[in-house]
Write a protein that holds these residues in place. Structure first.
Motif, short mmCIF file in Angstrom:
data_model
loop_
_atom_site.label_atom_id
_atom_site.label_comp_id
_atom_site.label_asym_id
_atom_site.label_seq_id
_atom_site.Cartn_x
_atom_site.Cartn_y
_atom_site.Cartn_z
N ALA A 115 0.71 -1.18 0.04
CA ALA A 115 0.00 0.25 -0.19
C ALA A 115 0.94 1.28 0.11
N PRO A 116 0.56 2.36 -0.84
CA PRO A 116 1.37 3.46 -0.86
C PRO A 116 1.57 3.97 0.60
N HIS A 117 0.63 4.01 1.55
CA HIS A 117 0.94 4.75 2.80
C HIS A 117 1.96 4.01 3.56
N LEU A 118 1.97 2.53 3.48
CA LEU A 118 2.85 1.88 4.20
C LEU A 118 4.28 1.70 3.58
N GLN A 119 4.46 2.09 2.13
CA GLN A 119 5.66 2.37 1.49
C GLN A 119 6.32 3.64 1.92
N GLU A 120 5.35 4.39 2.17
CA GLU A 120 5.76 5.79 2.85
C GLU A 120 6.19 5.78 4.15
N LEU A 121 5.24 5.03 4.95
CA LEU A 121 5.80 4.79 6.19
C LEU A 121 7.05 4.12 6.73
N ARG A 122 7.15 2.89 5.71
CA ARG A 122 8.31 1.94 6.15
C ARG A 122 8.97 1.88 4.58
N PRO A 123 9.78 2.93 4.49
CA PRO A 123 10.53 2.70 3.01
C PRO A 123 11.76 1.71 3.06
N PHE A 124 12.14 1.14 4.21
CA PHE A 124 13.19 -0.02 4.29
C PHE A 124 12.38 -1.19 3.79
N LEU A 125 11.22 -1.45 3.49
CA LEU A 125 10.57 -2.81 3.32
C LEU A 125 11.21 -3.07 1.81
N ARG A 126 11.57 -4.28 1.42
CA ARG A 126 11.97 -4.52 0.01
C ARG A 126 11.15 -5.98 -0.35
N GLU A 127 11.47 -6.13 -1.54
CA GLU A 127 11.20 -7.48 -2.28
C GLU A 127 11.21 -8.68 -1.36
N GLY A 128 10.32 -9.23 -0.98
CA GLY A 128 10.45 -10.60 -0.33
C GLY A 128 10.14 -10.49 1.20
N ASP A 129 10.02 -9.37 1.73
CA ASP A 129 9.41 -8.98 3.05
C ASP A 129 7.90 -9.33 3.15
N PHE A 130 7.59 -9.97 4.34
CA PHE A 130 6.24 -10.21 4.45
C PHE A 130 5.58 -11.12 3.20
N ALA A 131 6.38 -11.76 2.66
CA ALA A 131 5.65 -12.80 1.52
C ALA A 131 5.00 -13.98 2.01
N PRO A 132 3.98 -14.18 1.34
CA PRO A 132 3.03 -15.37 1.76
C PRO A 132 4.20 -16.72 1.81
N GLY A 133 3.95 -17.42 2.84
CA GLY A 133 4.79 -18.54 3.07
C GLY A 133 6.31 -18.41 3.56
N SER A 134 6.75 -17.27 3.46
CA SER A 134 8.18 -17.12 3.88
C SER A 134 8.51 -17.19 5.30
N TRP A 135 9.74 -17.25 5.65
CA TRP A 135 10.31 -17.47 7.05
C TRP A 135 9.95 -16.16 7.94
N GLY A 136 9.97 -14.94 7.24
CA GLY A 136 9.86 -13.91 7.88
C GLY A 136 8.21 -13.59 8.02
N ASN A 137 7.37 -14.30 7.38
CA ASN A 137 5.89 -14.06 7.57
C ASN A 137 5.34 -15.11 8.53
N LYS A 138 6.38 -16.01 8.99
CA LYS A 138 5.83 -17.12 9.99
C LYS A 138 5.74 -16.52 11.54
N ALA A 139 4.88 -17.02 12.20
CA ALA A 139 5.17 -16.69 13.86
C ALA A 139 6.51 -16.82 14.16
N VAL A 140 6.96 -15.99 15.26
CA VAL A 140 8.31 -16.54 15.74
C VAL A 140 8.29 -17.90 16.42
N GLU A 141 9.57 -18.11 16.61
CA GLU A 141 9.82 -19.65 17.22
C GLU A 141 8.92 -19.93 18.32
N ASP A 142 8.83 -19.11 19.29
CA ASP A 142 8.29 -19.30 20.76
C ASP A 142 6.83 -19.97 20.44
N LEU A 143 6.26 -19.57 19.34
CA LEU A 143 4.86 -19.54 19.16
C LEU A 143 4.47 -20.63 17.84
N SER A 144 5.60 -21.22 17.47
CA SER A 144 5.42 -22.16 16.33
C SER A 144 5.34 -23.55 16.64
#
Length: 205
Positions: free
Chosen positions: A78-107
Protein backbone atom coordinates in the motif's frame (compact mmCIF):
# COMPACT_ATOMS: atom_id res chain seq x y z
CA UNK A 1 -13.26 -5.17 32.72
CA UNK A 2 -13.35 -8.93 33.22
CA UNK A 3 -16.09 -11.50 32.84
CA UNK A 4 -16.90 -14.99 33.99
CA UNK A 5 -15.52 -18.41 33.09
CA UNK A 6 -14.65 -19.39 29.55
CA UNK A 7 -15.18 -22.66 27.73
CA UNK A 8 -11.62 -23.46 26.63
CA UNK A 9 -12.83 -25.74 23.84
CA UNK A 10 -14.64 -22.74 22.30
CA UNK A 11 -11.73 -20.36 22.82
CA UNK A 12 -8.96 -19.30 20.44
CA UNK A 13 -5.75 -17.53 21.29
CA UNK A 14 -5.28 -15.05 18.44
CA UNK A 15 -1.90 -13.40 17.95
CA UNK A 16 -1.60 -10.44 15.64
CA UNK A 17 1.69 -10.02 13.73
CA UNK A 18 4.00 -11.77 16.19
CA UNK A 19 6.11 -12.82 13.22
CA UNK A 20 9.77 -12.97 12.28
CA UNK A 21 9.65 -10.00 9.92
CA UNK A 22 8.31 -7.84 12.74
CA UNK A 23 10.24 -9.21 15.73
CA UNK A 24 13.31 -11.25 14.78
CA UNK A 25 16.64 -9.38 14.46
CA UNK A 26 17.03 -10.81 10.95
CA UNK A 27 13.50 -9.88 9.89
CA UNK A 28 12.41 -6.82 7.93
CA UNK A 29 11.98 -4.53 10.94
CA UNK A 30 15.02 -5.86 12.80
CA UNK A 31 17.22 -5.32 9.74
CA UNK A 32 16.14 -1.68 9.69
CA UNK A 33 16.66 -1.18 13.42
CA UNK A 34 12.92 -0.76 13.98
CA UNK A 35 12.45 -3.39 16.66
CA UNK A 36 12.27 -2.77 20.40
CA UNK A 37 13.08 -5.03 23.37
CA UNK A 38 9.57 -4.48 24.71
CA UNK A 39 7.95 -5.82 21.56
CA UNK A 40 10.45 -8.68 21.28
CA UNK A 41 9.46 -9.81 24.80
CA UNK A 42 5.78 -10.30 23.95
CA UNK A 43 5.91 -13.86 22.54
CA UNK A 44 7.66 -15.14 25.67
CA UNK A 45 4.78 -13.93 27.83
CA UNK A 46 2.12 -15.32 25.51
CA UNK A 47 3.73 -18.71 24.76
CA UNK A 48 2.86 -20.44 28.09
CA UNK A 49 -0.83 -20.00 27.30
CA UNK A 50 -0.56 -22.26 24.24
CA UNK A 51 -0.15 -25.67 25.93
CA UNK A 52 -2.64 -24.78 28.65
CA UNK A 53 -5.36 -23.79 26.18
CA UNK A 54 -4.61 -26.59 23.72
CA UNK A 55 -4.70 -29.10 26.57
CA UNK A 56 -8.33 -28.12 27.14
CA UNK A 57 -9.31 -28.30 23.48
CA UNK A 58 -8.63 -24.68 22.54
CA UNK A 59 -7.10 -23.29 19.37
CA UNK A 60 -4.14 -21.08 18.45
CA UNK A 61 -4.59 -18.77 15.45
CA UNK A 62 -1.58 -16.83 14.17
CA UNK A 63 -2.63 -13.80 12.12
CA UNK A 64 0.16 -12.59 9.87
CA UNK A 65 0.39 -9.32 7.93
CA UNK A 66 1.22 -10.26 4.35
CA UNK A 67 2.46 -8.36 1.32
CA UNK A 68 1.32 -10.14 -1.82
CA UNK A 69 4.03 -10.90 -4.37
CA UNK A 70 3.01 -11.35 -8.01
CA UNK A 71 5.37 -12.99 -10.48
CA UNK A 72 6.95 -10.43 -12.77
CA UNK A 73 5.38 -7.44 -11.03
CA UNK A 74 6.30 -5.18 -8.09
CA UNK A 75 5.12 -6.46 -4.74
CA UNK A 76 1.73 -5.12 -3.73
CA UNK A 77 2.48 -2.72 -0.89
CA UNK A 78 0.00 0.00 0.00
CA UNK A 79 1.33 3.49 -0.81
CA UNK A 80 0.89 4.74 2.77
CA UNK A 81 2.88 1.77 4.10
CA UNK A 82 5.64 2.29 1.54
CA UNK A 83 5.89 5.90 2.71
CA UNK A 84 5.87 4.96 6.40
CA UNK A 85 8.25 2.01 6.01
CA UNK A 86 10.57 2.77 3.06
CA UNK A 87 12.97 0.03 4.23
CA UNK A 88 10.58 -2.74 3.15
CA UNK A 89 11.87 -4.63 0.13
CA UNK A 90 10.93 -7.43 -2.23
CA UNK A 91 10.46 -10.64 -0.24
CA UNK A 92 9.49 -9.02 3.06
CA UNK A 93 6.22 -10.38 4.51
CA UNK A 94 5.84 -12.65 1.48
CA UNK A 95 3.25 -15.44 1.79
CA UNK A 96 4.81 -18.61 3.15
CA UNK A 97 8.20 -17.03 3.78
CA UNK A 98 10.23 -17.42 6.98
CA UNK A 99 9.70 -13.75 7.72
CA UNK A 100 5.96 -14.09 7.52
CA UNK A 101 5.80 -17.00 9.97
CA UNK A 102 5.09 -16.80 13.71
CA UNK A 103 8.24 -16.48 15.81
CA UNK A 104 9.80 -19.67 17.12
CA UNK A 105 8.26 -19.39 20.61
CA UNK A 106 4.80 -19.55 19.01
CA UNK A 107 5.41 -22.12 16.28
CA UNK A 108 3.70 -23.95 14.84
CA UNK A 109 0.21 -22.41 15.14
CA UNK A 110 -2.91 -24.48 14.61
CA UNK A 111 -4.15 -22.06 11.95
CA UNK A 112 -2.47 -19.29 9.97
CA UNK A 113 -4.50 -16.35 8.68
CA UNK A 114 -2.85 -14.01 6.19
CA UNK A 115 -4.12 -10.44 6.32
CA UNK A 116 -3.43 -7.50 4.03
CA UNK A 117 -4.61 -4.67 6.28
CA UNK A 118 -4.97 -3.96 9.99
CA UNK A 119 -7.88 -6.22 10.90
CA UNK A 120 -7.68 -10.01 10.94
CA UNK A 121 -11.23 -10.05 9.57
CA UNK A 122 -10.79 -7.77 6.55
CA UNK A 123 -10.80 -9.82 3.32
CA UNK A 124 -9.61 -12.99 5.10
CA UNK A 125 -11.05 -16.41 5.97
CA UNK A 126 -10.85 -15.66 9.70
CA UNK A 127 -14.59 -15.65 10.41
CA UNK A 128 -15.14 -18.81 8.37
CA UNK A 129 -12.50 -20.72 10.34
CA UNK A 130 -13.69 -19.54 13.76
CA UNK A 131 -17.33 -20.28 13.05
CA UNK A 132 -16.62 -23.67 11.49
CA UNK A 133 -14.70 -24.69 14.63
CA UNK A 134 -17.33 -23.38 17.05
CA UNK A 135 -15.14 -20.64 18.54
CA UNK A 136 -17.01 -17.94 20.48
CA UNK A 137 -14.21 -16.43 22.60
CA UNK A 138 -11.02 -14.76 21.36
CA UNK A 139 -7.98 -14.16 23.57
CA UNK A 140 -6.02 -11.50 21.70
CA UNK A 141 -2.35 -10.56 21.81
CA UNK A 142 0.06 -8.95 19.36
CA UNK A 143 1.27 -5.77 17.74
CA UNK A 144 0.62 -3.00 17.52
CA UNK A 145 -2.00 -2.31 20.14
CA UNK A 146 -3.36 0.74 18.37
CA UNK A 147 -3.23 -0.83 14.90
CA UNK A 148 -3.83 -4.48 14.07
CA UNK A 149 -4.85 -5.39 17.59
CA UNK A 150 -7.41 -2.62 18.00
CA UNK A 151 -8.86 -3.13 14.53
CA UNK A 152 -9.22 -6.87 15.07
CA UNK A 153 -10.78 -6.42 18.52
CA UNK A 154 -13.36 -3.96 17.23
CA UNK A 155 -14.24 -6.12 14.24
CA UNK A 156 -14.55 -9.17 16.51
CA UNK A 157 -16.84 -7.22 18.82
CA UNK A 158 -19.08 -6.26 15.90
CA UNK A 159 -19.35 -9.95 15.01
CA UNK A 160 -20.46 -10.97 18.49
CA UNK A 161 -17.33 -12.71 19.79
CA UNK A 162 -16.35 -12.47 23.41
CA UNK A 163 -12.90 -10.86 23.59
CA UNK A 164 -10.24 -11.08 26.27
CA UNK A 165 -7.36 -8.72 25.51
CA UNK A 166 -4.02 -9.67 27.06
CA UNK A 167 -2.75 -6.35 28.33
CA UNK A 168 0.91 -7.36 28.59
CA UNK A 169 0.68 -9.61 25.54
CA UNK A 170 0.23 -6.54 23.32
CA UNK A 171 2.53 -3.65 22.61
CA UNK A 172 3.03 -0.47 20.61
CA UNK A 173 6.07 1.55 19.65
CA UNK A 174 5.14 4.12 22.30
CA UNK A 175 3.99 2.95 25.77
CA UNK A 176 1.61 5.86 26.13
CA UNK A 177 -0.14 4.88 22.90
CA UNK A 178 -0.47 1.30 24.15
CA UNK A 179 -1.95 2.50 27.45
CA UNK A 180 -4.40 4.90 25.77
CA UNK A 181 -5.58 2.16 23.40
CA UNK A 182 -6.28 -0.22 26.29
CA UNK A 183 -8.47 2.46 27.82
CA UNK A 184 -10.33 3.01 24.54
CA UNK A 185 -10.94 -0.74 24.11
CA UNK A 186 -12.26 -1.16 27.64
CA UNK A 187 -15.86 -0.93 26.49
CA UNK A 188 -15.57 -3.76 23.93
CA UNK A 189 -13.05 -6.19 25.44
CA UNK A 190 -12.31 -7.77 28.79
CA UNK A 191 -8.70 -7.20 29.82
CA UNK A 192 -6.32 -9.47 31.72
CA UNK A 193 -2.59 -10.00 32.05
CA UNK A 194 -1.11 -13.15 30.53
CA UNK A 195 -0.42 -14.52 34.01
CA UNK A 196 -3.97 -13.87 35.20
CA UNK A 197 -5.45 -15.57 32.15
CA UNK A 198 -3.14 -18.56 32.61
CA UNK A 199 -4.23 -18.81 36.24
CA UNK A 200 -7.90 -19.23 35.34
CA UNK A 201 -9.29 -22.38 36.98
CA UNK A 202 -10.78 -23.49 33.64
CA UNK A 203 -7.23 -24.02 32.36
CA UNK A 204 -5.81 -25.72 35.42
CA UNK A 205 -8.51 -28.14 36.56
Amino acid sequence: MSGGPIDPAKTALVTIDLTNDFLHPDGAYGRAGQGTPELAALPGRVAPILPALRGKGGLFVSVQFTIEHVLGRPFLIAPHLQELRPFLREGDFAPGSWGNKAVEDLSPPDVEIEKVAYSAFYQTRMEHVLNALGIDTLVVAGIVTNGGVASTVRDAHMRGYRIILLTDGCGAFKPEVHDATLISLGSVAEQESCADFLARPELST
